[in-house]
Scaffold this motif. Structure first.
Motif, PDB file in Angstrom:
ATOM      1  N   CYS A 198      68.819   2.736  76.487  1.00  0.00           N
ATOM      2  CA  CYS A 198      68.199   4.423  76.224  1.00  0.00           C
ATOM      3  C   CYS A 198      66.547   4.254  76.993  1.00  0.00           C
ATOM      4  CB  CYS A 198      68.233   5.124  75.004  1.00  0.00           C
ATOM      5  SG  CYS A 198      70.458   4.575  74.269  1.00  0.00           S
ATOM      6  N   SER A 215      63.913   5.993  79.517  1.00  0.00           N
ATOM      7  CA  SER A 215      64.050   7.947  79.883  1.00  0.00           C
ATOM      8  C   SER A 215      65.362   7.839  80.106  1.00  0.00           C
ATOM      9  CB  SER A 215      62.925   8.376  79.648  1.00  0.00           C
ATOM     10  OG  SER A 215      61.533   7.726  81.266  1.00  0.00           O
ATOM     11  N   ASP A 220      68.659   8.074  78.897  1.00  0.00           N
ATOM     12  CA  ASP A 220      68.628   9.569  78.685  1.00  0.00           C
ATOM     13  C   ASP A 220      69.088  10.607  78.726  1.00  0.00           C
ATOM     14  OD1 ASP A 220      68.437   7.714  75.983  1.00  0.00           O
ATOM     15  OD2 ASP A 220      66.378   8.279  75.940  1.00  0.00           O
ATOM     16  N   LYS A 221      68.276  11.385  80.014  1.00  0.00           N
ATOM     17  CA  LYS A 221      67.982  12.507  80.749  1.00  0.00           C
ATOM     18  C   LYS A 221      69.821  12.471  80.973  1.00  0.00           C
ATOM     19  CE  LYS A 221      66.081  14.426  84.341  1.00  0.00           C
ATOM     20  NZ  LYS A 221      65.187  14.186  85.933  1.00  0.00           N
ATOM     21  N   ARG A 243      72.265  12.052  78.060  1.00  0.00           N
ATOM     22  CA  ARG A 243      72.418  14.256  77.603  1.00  0.00           C
ATOM     23  C   ARG A 243      72.921  15.075  78.081  1.00  0.00           C
ATOM     24  NH1 ARG A 243      67.075  13.618  76.957  1.00  0.00           N
ATOM     25  NH2 ARG A 243      67.424  12.596  74.520  1.00  0.00           N
ATOM     26  N   ASN A 293      76.742  14.048  77.422  1.00  0.00           N
ATOM     27  CA  ASN A 293      76.884  14.752  76.120  1.00  0.00           C
ATOM     28  C   ASN A 293      77.171  15.896  75.525  1.00  0.00           C
ATOM     29  OD1 ASN A 293      74.425  14.348  72.632  1.00  0.00           O
ATOM     30  ND2 ASN A 293      76.483  13.958  73.078  1.00  0.00           N
ATOM     31  N   THR A 332      69.956  -1.064  72.108  1.00  0.00           N
ATOM     32  CA  THR A 332      70.652   0.197  72.766  1.00  0.00           C
ATOM     33  C   THR A 332      71.932   1.398  71.235  1.00  0.00           C
ATOM     34  OG1 THR A 332      71.140  -0.710  74.633  1.00  0.00           O
ATOM     35  CG2 THR A 332      72.303   0.934  73.976  1.00  0.00           C
ATOM     36  N   ASP A 360      69.268   2.911  69.152  1.00  0.00           N
ATOM     37  CA  ASP A 360      68.671   4.519  69.439  1.00  0.00           C
ATOM     38  C   ASP A 360      69.505   5.535  70.101  1.00  0.00           C
ATOM     39  OD1 ASP A 360      65.933   3.670  70.330  1.00  0.00           O
ATOM     40  OD2 ASP A 360      66.302   2.968  71.930  1.00  0.00           O
ATOM     41  N   LEU A 361      71.195   5.029  70.135  1.00  0.00           N
ATOM     42  CA  LEU A 361      72.507   5.825  70.875  1.00  0.00           C
ATOM     43  C   LEU A 361      72.605   6.354  69.121  1.00  0.00           C
ATOM     44  CD1 LEU A 361      74.692   3.417  72.895  1.00  0.00           C
ATOM     45  CD2 LEU A 361      73.726   6.080  73.813  1.00  0.00           C
ATOM     46  N   LYS A 388      69.084   8.861  68.620  1.00  0.00           N
ATOM     47  CA  LYS A 388      68.313   9.752  69.389  1.00  0.00           C
ATOM     48  C   LYS A 388      69.413  10.708  70.009  1.00  0.00           C
ATOM     49  CE  LYS A 388      65.745   8.267  72.640  1.00  0.00           C
ATOM     50  NZ  LYS A 388      65.512   6.675  73.196  1.00  0.00           N
ATOM     51  N   HIS A 389      70.684  10.347  69.543  1.00  0.00           N
ATOM     52  CA  HIS A 389      72.076  10.854  70.465  1.00  0.00           C
ATOM     53  C   HIS A 389      72.976  11.299  69.879  1.00  0.00           C
ATOM     54  CE1 HIS A 389      70.862  11.525  74.527  1.00  0.00           C
ATOM     55  NE2 HIS A 389      70.634   9.508  74.512  1.00  0.00           N
TER      56      HIS A 389
END
Length: 201
Positions: free
Chosen positions: A89, A91, A94-95, A98, A101, A122, A125-126, A129-130
């Motif tokens: 993850c 940046s 992530d971008k 997202r 998502n 990972t 973070d998933l 963060k998500h």
């Protein structure tokens, strides 16, 4: 989602993405059960292509560690990212993730190396963060040492919204029905001869 908001971990092709973590040339002779990891990842990548599931691939410092192994034959639409961070993850990832998502991708199927470092981080973070489900393919993750792999899988098993599975479990869940128009292709992939498999935990 099940009753009272409990997540059951029911994979669906239209809500899933495949993450492939650092399966690179330099690790061939270092990772326990590497042939099984490569074989499983290849089968998952091809299943994702058949079922039109987005594929995210990372390469840890490829200048020194090489690119993704050729056997994975990444599809043209696969998103490949270089990284130095242990977690997938970054940046950039992530971008890109997202956006998907927001379009309804809320489940990640994960394979790669090393289980106790990049794979574990990972997953953390998933989920954090998500806020997605993560399905870790036990036959597609490994580490240099069996103990590290085993302890990492036990740690992952206790995390919320994290599910352990095998590649075949995942493939047939994603297809969902023997009447699925791509079922024969998925079934053929599942029947392929495989190298010695990794232990469950």
């Amino acid at each position: 989602m099940g009753s009272a908001g409990v997540r059951l971990g029911r994979l669906k092709a239209n809500t899933s993405a495949l993450f492939v973590c650092d399966i690179q040339e330099k690790f061939r002779g270092l990772i326990h059960g590497m042939p099984a990891v490569v074989d499983t990842a290849s089968r998952l990548v091809r299943s994702a292509e058949v079922l039109e599931i987005p594929v995210f691939v990372t390469e840890q410092y490829p200048k020194a560690l090489g690119n993704t192994v050729a056997e994975l034959a990444l599809p043209p639409k696969a998103l490949v990212f270089e990284k130095t961070k242990f977690s997938m993850c970054t940046s950039d990832v992530d971008k890109a993730f997202r956006k998907m998502n927001l379009d309804g991708i809320g489940q990640v199927l994960l394979c790669g190396i090393e289980t106790h470092v990049c794979v574990l981080q990972t997953v953390l973070d998933l989920v954090e963060k998500h806020n997605v489900e993560v399905h870790v393919c036990v036959d597609g993750v490994s580490s240099q040492r069996e103990t590290d792999r085993s302890v990492a899988l036990r740690r992952l098993q206790g995390l919320p919204n994290v599910f352990l599975c095998t590649s075949e479990m995942a493939m047939f869940q994603l297809a969902g029905d023997s009447k699925h128009p791509k079922f024969k292709q998925i079934s053929a992939l599942a029947k392929e001869k495989r190298p010695d498999q990794l232990s469950a935990l």
